[in-house]
Design a protein around this motif. Sequence first.
Motif, PDB file in Angstrom:
ATOM      1  N   SER A   1      -5.545   6.878   9.387  1.00 54.91           N
ATOM      2  CA  SER A   1      -4.219   7.110   8.826  1.00 54.91           C
ATOM      3  C   SER A   1      -3.306   5.922   9.108  1.00 54.91           C
ATOM      4  O   SER A   1      -3.190   5.481  10.251  1.00 54.91           O
TER       5      SER A   1
ATOM      6  N   GLN B   1      -0.290  11.138   3.218  1.00 53.80           N
ATOM      7  CA  GLN B   1      -0.611   9.974   4.030  1.00 53.80           C
ATOM      8  C   GLN B   1      -1.432   8.978   3.239  1.00 53.80           C
ATOM      9  O   GLN B   1      -2.043   9.322   2.228  1.00 53.80           O
ATOM     10  N   SER B   2      -1.425   7.729   3.703  1.00 52.38           N
ATOM     11  CA  SER B   2      -2.306   6.694   3.185  1.00 52.38           C
ATOM     12  C   SER B   2      -3.265   6.310   4.305  1.00 52.38           C
ATOM     13  O   SER B   2      -2.944   6.465   5.482  1.00 52.38           O
TER      14      SER B   2
ATOM     15  N   PHE C   1      -7.786   0.961   0.449  1.00 54.52           N
ATOM     16  CA  PHE C   1      -6.827   1.948   0.952  1.00 54.52           C
ATOM     17  C   PHE C   1      -6.852   3.180   0.054  1.00 54.52           C
ATOM     18  O   PHE C   1      -7.050   3.056  -1.160  1.00 54.52           O
TER      19      PHE C   1
ATOM     20  N   VAL D   1       0.851  -1.202   0.000  1.00 51.58           N
ATOM     21  CA  VAL D   1       0.000   0.000   0.000  1.00 51.58           C
ATOM     22  C   VAL D   1       0.879   1.241   0.000  1.00 51.58           C
ATOM     23  O   VAL D   1       0.652   2.172  -0.778  1.00 51.58           O
ATOM     24  N   GLN D   2       1.884   1.224   0.848  1.00 45.20           N
ATOM     25  CA  GLN D   2       2.661   2.447   1.060  1.00 45.20           C
ATOM     26  C   GLN D   2       4.010   2.068   1.622  1.00 45.20           C
ATOM     27  O   GLN D   2       4.121   1.122   2.412  1.00 45.20           O
TER      28      GLN D   2
ATOM     29  N   HIS E   1      -5.147   7.368  -0.707  1.00 46.80           N
ATOM     30  CA  HIS E   1      -3.969   8.213  -0.554  1.00 46.80           C
ATOM     31  C   HIS E   1      -4.343   9.684  -0.683  1.00 46.80           C
ATOM     32  O   HIS E   1      -5.178  10.037  -1.523  1.00 46.80           O
TER      33      HIS E   1
ATOM     34  N   ARG F   1       3.374   5.551  -2.732  1.00 47.21           N
ATOM     35  CA  ARG F   1       2.015   5.122  -2.372  1.00 47.21           C
ATOM     36  C   ARG F   1       1.425   4.447  -3.599  1.00 47.21           C
ATOM     37  O   ARG F   1       1.275   5.077  -4.643  1.00 47.21           O
TER      38      ARG F   1
ATOM     39  N   ALA G   1      -8.153   5.593  -4.579  1.00 44.41           N
ATOM     40  CA  ALA G   1      -8.318   4.517  -3.604  1.00 44.41           C
ATOM     41  C   ALA G   1      -8.342   3.201  -4.353  1.00 44.41           C
ATOM     42  O   ALA G   1      -8.849   3.124  -5.483  1.00 44.41           O
TER      43      ALA G   1
END
Lengths: 258, 258
Positions: free
Chosen positions: B203, B252-253, B232, A56-57, B234, A209, B228
């Motif tokens: 987050s 952030q994710s 998830f 995901v990240q 972003h 990301r 998305a």
Amino acid sequence: MAASFPALERRDEARFAIAVTPDLAVGPPGHAYLFGGTTLALALEVAAAATGRPVVQGALQFVSFTPLGAVLELEVETLQAGRTLAQVRVTGSIEGRALFYAGAALGLRDGFAPQQWIAAPPVPPPETCPPCTDLPPQDAEARFLAGIEVLEAGGAAPEPGRTLLWLRRRDGAPLDTASLAMFADFVPLALGRATGRAGGGNSLDNALRMVRTAPPGWCLCDIVVSAAHGGFAHGAVNLWDESGNLLATGAQSLLMKG
Amino acid sequence: MAASFPALERRDEARFAIAVTPDLAVGPPGHAYLFGGTTLALALEVAAAATGRPVVQGALQFVSFTPLGAVLELEVETLQAGRTLAQVRVTGSIEGRALFYAGAALGLRDGFAPQQWIAAPPVPPPETCPPCTDLPPQDAEARFLAGIEVLEAGGAAPEPGRTLLWLRRRDGAPLDTASLAMFADFVPLALGRATGRAGGGNSLDNALRMVRTAPPGWCLCDIVVSAAHGGFAHGAVNLWDESGNLLATGAQSLLMKG
């Protein structure tokens, strides 16, 4: 072990190793080292292998260069692994000396429709774009960049701080997490153009990301270098396929060249 | 110890602690915890205190919530500290149980002029903007959001995925690294608007890249939720002062709400 890095060796559940060969290296004459984006790609590759889940990240902090010729060891520490999400830390080292640290979140959940809120910038198709001619000169044993086709997608009058590139791997690899991690690390080139100093700066970190992967093809790399202060600069990048699907976003900060 | 967090206690060169009080907490009724942006602010505060340098970049990975009422301990590990740059890892824990990990780069170099390549979006001044009315309902003991003034800067027809807010701290604090880390964590609100699900998501991480600090005043928070996939999402944010100076960028994710 994996399609992205055939030479990556799995030593046990959580430990991996790979020799830094010329095809993974960049750098000016006399200073060849593992490309930053490939470093992140390797960290995410072992994170995915250790957890059995897609990325995901991920965020990687460089402490030292990983030199050409070294055997890089990667160790995955699982911080938590639940039903929806796994989180890990990856440490890269040579003979016990740590060179970088990465954190990553991995997972894939059913029942959520994909959504995309932003649109790709309008650019000419790769067939009509000229090759990039200002990649920095490389050491004879640093051949990573020779494996990437780089075209100028931004036309003659780019916006300040912005660089648009079409990127494609000559080996025909898909636009998977590894390729996208590599393509996200063309920010230093964009910083060099923004400042007029070739090379731009040294990455302090690389963040990625992931939205989705795509088959082999061109990837539009929309880089924006936002600002610099106190000798450090910041840049971000959106990575798109030819159909306008957002594949990933990246960001990094850089130590500017003096 | 520091202006941003008067209650932050320094236990030795590298160890710090703070009690999670209601003014630092967010969360729905029955689940109050340390605000994510404040968690990053604390990690960066102790990184700066331990190294004696200003923050360039920081990235924090949340493993667990830090509950209201807990005493959070923060430990700074210096990875390297040279002339131009220090790099650290910060671990946050309660009674030995790790809750989050952060990496940060810190430094300030002479001889480099500040540069800004991007411009703030045109928005109405805060004096003419209405208050935000869709902040999520909070536990009676979660009072962080009550300390922030939030105005809508985006008008009636925002772009998809985009939220523009004017933010200001009621305590008159400057737009320092701590305030900017907090303001960068309004991405979940923007995700909630994009998806139509209040709260948006949790987050997984918080990243901040510092350009400069500014005196007390309004901060324009330009949030873009990009995409998305697999449950998830972003988002990224640019933070500006009223004069159009870029102060910081964040990203952030998120784990989307089901």
